[in-house]
Enzyme design. Structure first.
Site, PDB file in Angstrom:
ATOM      1  N   PHE A  25       0.880  -1.186   0.017  1.00 15.83           N
ATOM      2  CA  PHE A  25       0.005  -0.279  -0.134  1.00 15.83           C
ATOM      3  C   PHE A  25       0.881   1.290  -0.012  1.00 15.83           C
ATOM      4  O   PHE A  25       1.522   1.583   0.806  1.00 15.83           O
ATOM      5  CB  PHE A  25      -0.971   0.007   1.299  1.00 15.83           C
ATOM      6  CG  PHE A  25      -1.913   0.947   1.251  1.00 15.83           C
ATOM      7  CD1 PHE A  25      -2.850   1.212   0.414  1.00 15.83           C
ATOM      8  CD2 PHE A  25      -1.835   1.970   2.486  1.00 15.83           C
ATOM      9  CE1 PHE A  25      -3.744   2.369   0.436  1.00 15.83           C
ATOM     10  CE2 PHE A  25      -2.785   3.008   2.600  1.00 15.83           C
ATOM     11  CZ  PHE A  25      -3.586   3.146   1.689  1.00 15.83           C
ATOM     12  N   SER A  93       3.199  -6.976   2.661  1.00 17.25           N
ATOM     13  CA  SER A  93       2.285  -6.114   3.104  1.00 17.25           C
ATOM     14  C   SER A  93       0.924  -6.229   2.605  1.00 17.25           C
ATOM     15  O   SER A  93       0.365  -7.304   2.530  1.00 17.25           O
ATOM     16  CB  SER A  93       2.913  -4.531   3.312  1.00 17.25           C
ATOM     17  OG  SER A  93       2.156  -3.997   4.377  1.00 17.25           O
ATOM     18  N   ASP A 194       9.508  -4.534  12.420  1.00 20.87           N
ATOM     19  CA  ASP A 194       8.649  -3.724  11.844  1.00 20.87           C
ATOM     20  C   ASP A 194       8.101  -2.787  12.404  1.00 20.87           C
ATOM     21  O   ASP A 194       7.475  -3.040  13.679  1.00 20.87           O
ATOM     22  CB  ASP A 194       7.597  -5.028  11.234  1.00 20.87           C
ATOM     23  CG  ASP A 194       6.840  -4.626  10.097  1.00 20.87           C
ATOM     24  OD1 ASP A 194       6.423  -3.307  10.078  1.00 20.87           O
ATOM     25  OD2 ASP A 194       6.456  -5.337   9.183  1.00 20.87           O
ATOM     26  N   HIS A 224      10.022  -3.123   7.998  1.00 21.64           N
ATOM     27  CA  HIS A 224       8.886  -3.478   7.209  1.00 21.64           C
ATOM     28  C   HIS A 224       9.055  -3.726   5.682  1.00 21.64           C
ATOM     29  O   HIS A 224       8.622  -4.633   5.219  1.00 21.64           O
ATOM     30  CB  HIS A 224       7.763  -2.271   7.017  1.00 21.64           C
ATOM     31  CG  HIS A 224       6.409  -2.773   6.638  1.00 21.64           C
ATOM     32  ND1 HIS A 224       6.075  -3.721   7.156  1.00 21.64           N
ATOM     33  CD2 HIS A 224       5.996  -2.258   5.384  1.00 21.64           C
ATOM     34  CE1 HIS A 224       4.779  -3.895   6.191  1.00 21.64           C
ATOM     35  NE2 HIS A 224       4.840  -3.098   5.231  1.00 21.64           N
TER      36      HIS A 224
END
Length: 259
Positions: A25, A93, A194, A224
């Site tokens: 995203f 993700s 993360d 992340h």
């Protein structure tokens, strides 16, 4: 709008074993490019599509939703299935959640899944107020670039449109409900540092899927965007071994490993 340099979709024609990788995203295929190139160098057919609204400017993301993002990877999976005898899905993700939904919905058309820091929900009090605040505030600070390795840069947006964040929240709730339909082998790699997706998301995914062949690996040195971080090489090698094992028909018996 022109695509940001480096954010272009990636495709490589190789063998009849295909790999579909989905980016995160507000990110772009750039975050997965080294991983994709590593798989391509081993001969696989690889595709990393650019999700609608991504890779240009955050204003373009504001007018898209999860239906657009999922439709793009769904189309790409179908195209790969026309070309390949076996297709694996993977992602980072949101991309991990997209890969899992493809597995849940397409069954045997997806051979297995590789998920890196898969998102399972939008966290925090702000997430609960998104249905209202998205009409009052246009954006929030960006989440791109959570990388420990010095000098590594992710091509992504510095703002998060709240309309898109609201759609992301709805999508993750939808995927959570579909996780029991995931029966394919699963390789899940999560970062120990993360700062975007907590470890609870990976634990939730692992507790909900119906897969018998599950491997979880903790990437201790990465944040992340692990695909561009210190553990990128481990992602490359672990996913290559995982795909190679299943693509050759070896070791398909249900096993569960933790490492």
């Amino acid at each position: 709008m022109p695509v940001l340099p480096g954010a272009e979709p990636y495709r490589h024609e190789g063998t009849d074993v295909g790999v579909l990788l989905c980016h995160g995203f507000t990110g772009s295929p750039q975050s997965l490019r080294p991983w994709a190139e590593h798989l391509a160098a081993r001969g696989y057919t690889v595709s990393v599509p650019l999700l609608p609204g991504h890779g240009t400017r955050w204003e373009d993301l504001r007018i898209t939703g999860w239906q657009d993002w999922y439709a793009e990877v769904d189309r790409e999976l179908r195209a790969l299935r026309d070309r390949c005898s076996q297709v694996f899905t993977g992602g980072l993700s949101l991309g991990g959640a997209l890969a899992l939904r493809l597995a849940a919905r397409h069954g045997r058309d997806v051979a297995a899944v590789v998920a890196v820091n898969p998102a399972n929900r939008v966290h925090g009090l702000a997430a609960r107020t998104l249905p209202v605040t998205r009409h009052l505030v246009r954006t929030a600070p960006g989440i791109a670039g959570d990388i420990a390795r010095e000098g590594a840069v992710e091509v992504g947006y510095d703002r998060v449109p709240l309309h898109a964040a609201h759609s992301l929240r709805a999508f993750l709730r939808l995927v959570d409900g579909e996780l029991p339909q995931v029966t394919q082998p699963l390789l899940l790699l999560r970062s120990g540092q993360d700062r975007v997706v907590p470890a609870a998301d990976a634990a939730r995914v692992l507790s909900r899927v119906s897969s018998n062949d599950v491997t979880e690996i903790v990437l201790e040195q990465s944040r992340h965007v692990a695909t561009l971080d210190h553990d990128a090489d481990r992602i490359h090698e672990e996913s290559l071994a995982f795909i190679g094992r299943l693509a050759t028909g070896a070791g398909k018996e249900g096993t569960t490993a933790r490492g």
